[in-house]
Design a protein around this motif. Structure first.
Motif, mmCIF file in Angstrom:
data_model
loop_
_atom_site.group_PDB
_atom_site.id
_atom_site.type_symbol
_atom_site.label_atom_id
_atom_site.label_comp_id
_atom_site.label_asym_id
_atom_site.label_seq_id
_atom_site.Cartn_x
_atom_site.Cartn_y
_atom_site.Cartn_z
ATOM 1 N N GLU A 17 0.817 -1.206 0.000
ATOM 2 C CA GLU A 17 0.000 0.000 0.000
ATOM 3 C C GLU A 17 0.857 1.265 0.000
ATOM 4 O OE1 GLU A 17 -2.465 0.058 3.452
ATOM 5 O OE2 GLU A 17 -0.788 -0.022 4.879
ATOM 6 N N GLU A 18 2.080 1.165 0.507
ATOM 7 C CA GLU A 18 3.014 2.285 0.466
ATOM 8 C C GLU A 18 3.803 2.284 -0.838
ATOM 9 O OE1 GLU A 18 6.828 4.035 3.034
ATOM 10 O OE2 GLU A 18 5.548 2.450 3.883
ATOM 11 N N ALA A 19 4.192 1.093 -1.293
ATOM 12 C CA ALA A 19 5.022 0.974 -2.498
ATOM 13 C C ALA A 19 4.304 1.492 -3.740
ATOM 14 C CB ALA A 19 5.440 -0.477 -2.704
ATOM 15 N N VAL A 20 2.967 1.411 -3.762
ATOM 16 C CA VAL A 20 2.228 1.830 -4.962
ATOM 17 C C VAL A 20 2.384 3.315 -5.250
ATOM 18 C CG1 VAL A 20 0.532 -0.031 -4.910
ATOM 19 C CG2 VAL A 20 0.089 2.074 -3.640
ATOM 20 N N ARG A 21 2.861 4.084 -4.295
ATOM 21 C CA ARG A 21 3.077 5.512 -4.537
ATOM 22 C C ARG A 21 4.322 5.759 -5.375
ATOM 23 N NH1 ARG A 21 2.343 6.316 1.251
ATOM 24 N NH2 ARG A 21 4.427 7.252 1.342
ATOM 25 N N TYR A 22 5.220 4.758 -5.427
ATOM 26 C CA TYR A 22 6.511 4.958 -6.074
ATOM 27 C C TYR A 22 6.723 4.149 -7.354
ATOM 28 C CZ TYR A 22 7.423 6.541 -1.290
ATOM 29 O OH TYR A 22 7.356 7.167 -0.067
ATOM 30 N N GLY A 23 6.085 3.013 -7.480
ATOM 31 C CA GLY A 23 6.428 2.057 -8.526
ATOM 32 C C GLY A 23 6.098 2.494 -9.948
ATOM 33 N N ASP A 24 7.050 2.256 -10.846
ATOM 34 C CA ASP A 24 6.797 2.383 -12.284
ATOM 35 C C ASP A 24 6.460 1.023 -12.890
ATOM 36 O OD1 ASP A 24 7.616 5.235 -12.533
ATOM 37 O OD2 ASP A 24 9.592 4.449 -11.998
ATOM 38 N N LEU A 25 7.032 -0.030 -12.289
ATOM 39 C CA LEU A 25 6.863 -1.398 -12.781
ATOM 40 C C LEU A 25 6.708 -2.323 -11.578
ATOM 41 C CD1 LEU A 25 7.139 -3.720 -14.931
ATOM 42 C CD2 LEU A 25 9.619 -3.538 -14.602
ATOM 43 N N TYR A 26 5.749 -3.247 -11.663
ATOM 44 C CA TYR A 26 5.476 -4.192 -10.575
ATOM 45 C C TYR A 26 5.635 -5.617 -11.081
ATOM 46 C CZ TYR A 26 3.417 -0.111 -8.313
ATOM 47 O OH TYR A 26 3.232 1.125 -7.768
ATOM 48 N N ILE A 27 6.338 -6.427 -10.320
ATOM 49 C CA ILE A 27 6.541 -7.838 -10.655
ATOM 50 C C ILE A 27 6.081 -8.665 -9.470
ATOM 51 C CG2 ILE A 27 8.211 -9.626 -11.284
ATOM 52 C CD1 ILE A 27 10.093 -7.334 -12.204
ATOM 53 N N THR A 28 5.074 -9.533 -9.667
ATOM 54 C CA THR A 28 4.609 -10.408 -8.583
ATOM 55 C C THR A 28 5.213 -11.793 -8.748
ATOM 56 O OG1 THR A 28 2.610 -11.042 -9.823
ATOM 57 C CG2 THR A 28 2.424 -9.150 -8.338
ATOM 58 N N VAL A 29 5.804 -12.298 -7.671
ATOM 59 C CA VAL A 29 6.421 -13.632 -7.682
ATOM 60 C C VAL A 29 6.197 -14.296 -6.318
ATOM 61 C CG1 VAL A 29 8.198 -13.540 -9.475
ATOM 62 C CG2 VAL A 29 8.603 -12.381 -7.319
ATOM 63 N N THR A 30 4.934 -14.359 -5.889
ATOM 64 C CA THR A 30 4.629 -14.861 -4.551
ATOM 65 C C THR A 30 3.989 -16.249 -4.550
ATOM 66 O OG1 THR A 30 2.372 -13.975 -4.442
ATOM 67 C CG2 THR A 30 4.171 -12.475 -3.850
ATOM 68 N N GLY A 31 3.280 -16.605 -5.637
ATOM 69 C CA GLY A 31 2.506 -17.842 -5.634
ATOM 70 C C GLY A 31 1.177 -17.695 -4.924
ATOM 71 N N ASN A 32 0.840 -16.484 -4.488
ATOM 72 C CA ASN A 32 -0.409 -16.266 -3.756
ATOM 73 C C ASN A 32 -1.414 -15.513 -4.617
ATOM 74 O OD1 ASN A 32 -2.248 -16.246 -1.587
ATOM 75 N ND2 ASN A 32 -0.582 -15.958 -0.119
ATOM 76 N N LYS A 33 -2.574 -15.258 -4.052
ATOM 77 C CA LYS A 33 -3.701 -14.704 -4.800
ATOM 78 C C LYS A 33 -3.872 -13.206 -4.521
ATOM 79 C CE LYS A 33 -8.642 -15.602 -5.622
ATOM 80 N NZ LYS A 33 -9.800 -16.439 -5.229
ATOM 81 N N HIS A 34 -4.171 -12.448 -5.580
ATOM 82 C CA HIS A 34 -4.528 -11.036 -5.492
ATOM 83 C C HIS A 34 -3.524 -10.226 -4.682
ATOM 84 C CE1 HIS A 34 -9.027 -12.050 -6.431
ATOM 85 N NE2 HIS A 34 -8.202 -12.315 -7.429
ATOM 86 N N VAL A 35 -2.265 -10.365 -5.069
ATOM 87 C CA VAL A 35 -1.198 -9.588 -4.446
ATOM 88 C C VAL A 35 -1.322 -8.126 -4.861
ATOM 89 C CG1 VAL A 35 1.308 -9.382 -4.200
ATOM 90 C CG2 VAL A 35 0.272 -11.634 -4.463
ATOM 91 N N LEU A 36 -1.750 -7.915 -6.092
ATOM 92 C CA LEU A 36 -2.123 -6.583 -6.568
ATOM 93 C C LEU A 36 -3.627 -6.574 -6.794
ATOM 94 C CD1 LEU A 36 0.736 -5.813 -9.139
ATOM 95 C CD2 LEU A 36 0.431 -4.819 -6.855
ATOM 96 N N ARG A 37 -4.308 -5.641 -6.124
ATOM 97 C CA ARG A 37 -5.775 -5.639 -6.175
ATOM 98 C C ARG A 37 -6.307 -4.204 -6.263
ATOM 99 N NH1 ARG A 37 -3.603 -7.649 -1.504
ATOM 100 N NH2 ARG A 37 -3.941 -6.395 0.377
#
Length: 425
Positions: free
Chosen positions: A264-284
């Motif tokens: 929720e804090e990182a979304v203020r800064y990111g230009d590019l997001y990479i999810t590598v968790t194996g879990n569900k709805h990491v970005l929502r």
């Protein structure tokens, strides 16, 4: 193309693509010396003779070399795709036409076709399943219990699949042994870190042609895949933020020099997001709302559930394809979010997956894992089993030999010292 190629049961895009696929399979094989040595031994010893085998994998040039090795070992093998966007159609064609291996895989196949292929695979009545995500195993356990007596075991090389297998075992439904290929040292140290790290950025760059230097890249998850992606992104000049739920991994990422914060804090800064968790709805939804305009999101986890595309779709007033494997979601707020590869594995959707030299070790583990299951039929308890240390060491030694690298050998005095408790300072 062999005269009998069309007699092999298959469902591929176009058999006329086989010559190109054959050439590419052979090129990948140059970088897979460990699997080549195993294939040659398998051809002599036939350890899988009479074994019906189903492989649900990404149908790539590297997987093709594994399938060829398994057939050399005597296996009656059938191959289906583990992901709709990872199939290389020319490779699938060559396996059918040049090697007589039944393949059911088409790049871009829909979910209905995918599940039909899973059923076709299970109709093969496998003794061994090589799974990528455990869909075939889960379908067997849920809907084909009458086939369970035929199963010797399964091998699994994804984190997602291992989590599912452990859940099956915890629920008391996993009645056969499963080889945890994913946790073999010659797999996750190399495949997950170096393979995923390089191929993920390869897929992103092919899909977007963006410059990573100076960008802020947010990596969700700091397991071995996340470490690889973070390291490679930093190596190309990006500022990297890591998000984690595990305190030890978050601390490790901090000690490795990355900024660590909640998403929720990182979304203020990111230009590019990479999810590598194996879990569900990491970005929502709440993350999409607060991202920068034209932020790019992609996934390198096994399934397409890490990015909540359903919520993103409901938030969008318009969705358009701006480049191959690149869709722009125009939000009602006026901002846009760019999604790569439909939220599926970006390294396989938009690129060619891991380099062959890395998959050499991963697939060596798969081949030896199958052999181990056959040799120990009836001796292994149901549940997850690690690849034996001696097999891991054998694969590493074969790789070093192929690379022309030698190691030290302990002297007799050193062996004695290492096994003694009486010798001190």
């Amino acid at each position: 193309m062999t005269a009998t190629s069309t007699q092999v049961k298959h469902e591929v895009k176009d058999l006329s693509l086989a010559p190109l696929g054959k050439q590419r399979i052979e090129w990948a094989g140059r970088e897979m010396p460990v699997l080549a040595q195993i294939r040659d031994r398998f051809a002599q010893e036939k350890p899988l003779d009479g074994i019906r085998l189903v492989a649900c994998c990404h149908v790539t040039t590297e997987t093709a070399n594994l399938a060829i090795a398994l057939k050399a070992g005597g296996a009656d093998a059938i191959l289906i795709a583990s992901n709709p966007l990872s199939t290389q159609d020319d490779v699938a064609a060559s396996l059918v036409a040049d090697h007589g291996i039944p393949v059911f895989a088409i790049k871009g196949e829909d979910n209905e076709t995918y599940h039909r292929h899973v059923e076709i695979a299970l109709d093969h009545k496998p003794n061994i399943i090589i799974d990528d995500g455990s869909d075939v195993t889960a379908t067997l356990v849920q809907h084909r219990q009458h086939q369970l007596p035929d199963i010797i075991g399964t091998t699994e090389e994804t984190t997602t699949g291992i989590v599912r297998l452990q859940a099956m075992f915890n629920d008391g439904v996993l009645s056969f042994p499963a080889m945890n290929v994913n946790d073999a040292e010659t797999k996750h140290f190399f495949d997950n870190r170096y393979g995923t790290g390089q191929s993920t950025l390869d897929g992103i760059i092919r899909a977007t042609n963006i410059l990573l230097a100076g960008k802020t890249v947010v990596v969700a998850g700091y397991g071995w895949c996340g470490k690889g992606a973070a390291l490679r992104a930093r190596g190309m000049g990006a500022n990297v933020i890591v998000t984690e739920i595990n305190a030890v991994k978050a601390l490790e990422a901090t000690m490795d020099g990355f900024r660590v914060m909640p998403m929720e804090e990182a979304v203020r800064y990111g230009d590019l997001y990479i999810t590598v968790t194996g879990n569900k709805h990491v970005l929502r939804a709440e993350h999409f709302e607060n991202m920068k305009d034209r932020a790019i999101v992609c996934n390198s986890g096994h399934f397409d559930i890490e990015i909540d595309l359903k919520s993103l779709g409901s938030m969008a007033s318009d969705v358009r394809t701006v480049r191959p494997f690149t869709q722009e979601y125009r939000l009602k707020s006026g901002k846009s979010v760019v999604v790569l590869g439909e939220g599926r594995l970006i390294n396989l959707a938009a690129a060619e997956g891991h380099p062959s030299a890395v998959m050499d070790m991963s697939f060596a583990n798969q081949a030896l894992g199958c052999e181990y299951l056959v040799k120990n039929k009836g001796k292994l308890e149901p549940g997850l089993h690690s690849i034996p240390t001696e097999l891991d060491q054998e694969i590493a030694a074969l790789k070093l030999k192929a690379m022309g690298i030698n190691m030290d050998i302990l002297t007799d005095e050193q062996v004695k010292y290492m096994n003694s408790w009486t010798a001190g300072t």
